[in-house]
Design a protein around this motif. Structure first.
Motif, short mmCIF file in Angstrom:
data_model
loop_
_atom_site.label_atom_id
_atom_site.label_comp_id
_atom_site.label_asym_id
_atom_site.label_seq_id
_atom_site.Cartn_x
_atom_site.Cartn_y
_atom_site.Cartn_z
N VAL A 108 -10.97 11.27 57.28
CA VAL A 108 -10.55 11.72 58.43
C VAL A 108 -10.58 10.64 59.44
N ALA A 109 -9.44 10.31 60.34
CA ALA A 109 -9.44 9.35 61.20
C ALA A 109 -10.10 9.95 62.69
N ALA A 110 -9.86 11.22 62.75
CA ALA A 110 -10.19 11.50 64.26
C ALA A 110 -10.22 12.93 64.20
N THR A 111 -10.92 13.53 65.01
CA THR A 111 -10.92 15.15 65.38
C THR A 111 -10.15 15.48 66.55
N LYS A 112 -9.51 16.72 66.86
CA LYS A 112 -8.90 17.10 67.97
C LYS A 112 -9.50 18.23 68.79
N SER A 113 -9.15 19.58 68.50
CA SER A 113 -9.41 20.68 69.09
C SER A 113 -10.95 21.12 68.80
N SER A 114 -11.41 20.81 67.57
CA SER A 114 -12.66 21.12 67.05
C SER A 114 -13.17 20.23 65.83
N PRO A 115 -14.05 20.36 65.30
CA PRO A 115 -14.54 19.19 64.37
C PRO A 115 -13.69 19.52 63.02
N THR A 116 -13.05 20.79 62.82
CA THR A 116 -12.39 20.92 61.83
C THR A 116 -10.83 20.64 61.85
N ASP A 117 -10.35 20.11 63.01
CA ASP A 117 -9.09 19.94 63.44
C ASP A 117 -8.83 18.55 63.25
N VAL A 118 -8.25 17.97 61.80
CA VAL A 118 -8.47 16.63 61.87
C VAL A 118 -7.10 15.81 61.79
N VAL A 119 -7.28 14.51 62.10
CA VAL A 119 -6.10 13.77 61.86
C VAL A 119 -6.41 12.80 60.90
N THR A 120 -5.47 12.41 60.10
CA THR A 120 -5.79 11.19 59.04
C THR A 120 -4.82 9.90 59.46
#
Ligand code: IPD
Length: 293
Positions: free
Chosen positions: A50-62
């Motif tokens: 996981v590179a980062a999270t967005k609206s919640s800890p489970t909303d991820v960006v790779t």
């Protein structure tokens, strides 16, 4: 304005196509770029971080979401420098041509993270204002699954295709009791609580539920007849722009609920009249509201 303006009967608004814009040409670009991004995304490492999270800890960006979007934006800017770009990871860059490319560089990021082969690259050419639900419509769109190498494609007024074969949504059940219904869930707890409540009321009265985890594929699977209906609250333009066109060009109706257009409030998609039946059920269940935080 061009004569190809109407989207009547599809549930999508009638936004005019700019002079000189050709959906078939836009589709050819979308398909080339989506396949190129697919070749990149297919190189998934065994272990994805996981590179980062967005609206919640489970909303991820790779990192691959970012690399795929950068590739798509770069190629589109080369091909059509006057068009706008609206991508999931990098937001909106306004253009001057009247065409905006709406990009999900990996739709189904959680599936990608876990190595479940239900993710896509979604690229659509859109007219109108992509920041407002009901103010835009796709005129060309591609949903490409790079793992299965399946490509759904559509141009406004020219039908939808799966790997080159024309798609017409098959007949299915007229009522919900026999319907296989796809849906999805948001990333925030308050929204999920409401979605769980609505699902608990619906599940005893339908054939079954599918949670594929990729909204663009949900819409394409509906167009291909693999599910009978799809609904979800919380979707963004990049999740649905290409899938809306594939679905509507195949004969699916796309609508919202509570008098609102299809968009973040709610998307309901099915053959008519099943779409209206499902929309009525969702309205009655208060599916357009989240639980309090
Ligand atoms: C998500 C997927 C998922 C849907 C979520 C979307 P992402 O997109 O399409 O199926 O339930 O609402 O946000 O985050 O993987 O690009």
């Amino acid at each position: 304005m061009n004569a190809v303006t109407g989207a009547s009967g599809t549930g999508l608004p009638d936004v005019a196509l700019p002079e000189g814009a050709d959906p078939a040409e836009l589709l050819a670009i979308a398909e080339k770029v989506a396949r190129e991004a697919g070749a990149l995304v297919r190189g998934r490492p065994v272990r994805v971080e996981v590179a980062a999270t967005k609206s919640s800890p489970t909303d991820v960006v790779t990192e691959m979401d970012r690399a795929s979007e950068a590739l798509i934006r770069g190629r589109l800017a080369d091909e059509r420098p006057d068009d706008g770009l609206h991508g999931e990871e990098e937001g909106l860059l306004a253009g001057t041509s009247g065409i905006t490319w709406v990009i999900d560089p990996i739709d189904g990021t959680v599936n990608y993270l876990y190595g479940i082969p239900a993710y896509s690259i979604s690229v659509a050419a859109v007219v109108g204002d992509t920041r407002r639900a009901g103010a835009w419509r796709p005129v060309a769109g591609v949903v490409h699954n790079p793992v299965l190498d399946r490509t759904w494609a559509a141009a406004a007024g020219s039908g939808a295709r799966l790997d080159g074969e024309a798609l017409i949504v098959p007949d299915g059940p007229a009522d919900l009791s026999a319907a296989l219904v796809a849906t999805g869930f948001g990333y925030r707890a308050a929204r999920r609580a409401s979605q769980a409540r609505v699902l608990a009321g619906l599940l005893p009265r339908i054939r079954d539920i599918r949670r594929v985890g990729c909204a663009s594929l949900d819409l394409c699977l509906l167009a291909s007849g693999h599910v009978d209906a799809y609904y979800e609250r919380g979707l963004q333009p990049w999740d649905v722009a290409a899938g809306f066109l594939v679905a509507t060009e195949a004969g699916v109706a796309v609508r919202g609920i509570d008098g609102l257009p299809p968009g973040e409030h709610m998307v309901v998609a099915a053959r008519p009249p099943l779409a209206d039946v499902l929309a009525g059920e969702l309205e009655a269940a208060g599916a357009g509201c989240d639980e309090p935080d």
